[in-house]
Design a protein around this motif. Sequence first.
Motif, short mmCIF file in Angstrom:
data_model
loop_
_atom_site.label_atom_id
_atom_site.label_comp_id
_atom_site.label_asym_id
_atom_site.label_seq_id
_atom_site.Cartn_x
_atom_site.Cartn_y
_atom_site.Cartn_z
N UNK A 19 0.83 -1.20 0.00
CA UNK A 19 0.00 0.00 0.00
C UNK A 19 0.87 1.26 0.00
N UNK A 20 1.91 1.27 0.81
CA UNK A 20 2.81 2.43 0.88
C UNK A 20 3.46 2.67 -0.49
N UNK A 21 3.90 1.61 -1.14
CA UNK A 21 4.52 1.74 -2.46
C UNK A 21 3.54 2.34 -3.47
N UNK A 22 2.30 1.86 -3.45
CA UNK A 22 1.28 2.38 -4.36
C UNK A 22 0.98 3.85 -4.08
N UNK A 23 0.88 4.20 -2.81
CA UNK A 23 0.59 5.58 -2.44
C UNK A 23 1.75 6.50 -2.80
N UNK A 24 2.98 6.05 -2.61
CA UNK A 24 4.15 6.86 -2.99
C UNK A 24 4.19 7.07 -4.50
N UNK A 25 3.85 6.04 -5.24
CA UNK A 25 3.83 6.13 -6.70
C UNK A 25 2.81 7.18 -7.14
N UNK A 26 1.64 7.15 -6.54
CA UNK A 26 0.60 8.13 -6.85
C UNK A 26 1.06 9.53 -6.47
N UNK A 27 1.65 9.67 -5.30
CA UNK A 27 2.13 10.98 -4.84
C UNK A 27 3.23 11.51 -5.75
N UNK A 28 4.15 10.65 -6.13
CA UNK A 28 5.29 11.06 -6.95
C UNK A 28 4.89 11.53 -8.34
N UNK A 29 3.73 11.08 -8.85
CA UNK A 29 3.33 11.49 -10.19
C UNK A 29 2.89 12.95 -10.21
N UNK A 30 2.63 13.55 -9.04
CA UNK A 30 2.31 14.97 -8.95
C UNK A 30 0.86 15.33 -9.23
#
Length: 84
Positions: A19-30
């Motif tokens: 879940x953390x990886x998915x959320x970081x990926x979403x956050x990183x896309x801006x």
Amino acid sequence: MASNNSKSKVFDSEEASTMVKELRKTFDCGKTRGYEWRSSQLKALIKLSEKHEKEIVQALYSDLSKSEIEAYVQEVLFLSLSTL
């Protein structure tokens, strides 16, 4: 309340890591949500807290020994006032 016979799903460290990886990926896309969406989510949260006020107050007493007035002012009322 859930019965003792029902099995609850355990949120383990592997699921948390995914879940953390998915959320970081979403956050990183801006990409972020718009004002209208955020506003609608806050309004829905207020309605939810008002609808379940008694349950929230009971849970805060059960978990943290907060009195009814303390729970209402610090949690339920605070949420309503913070969105004005």
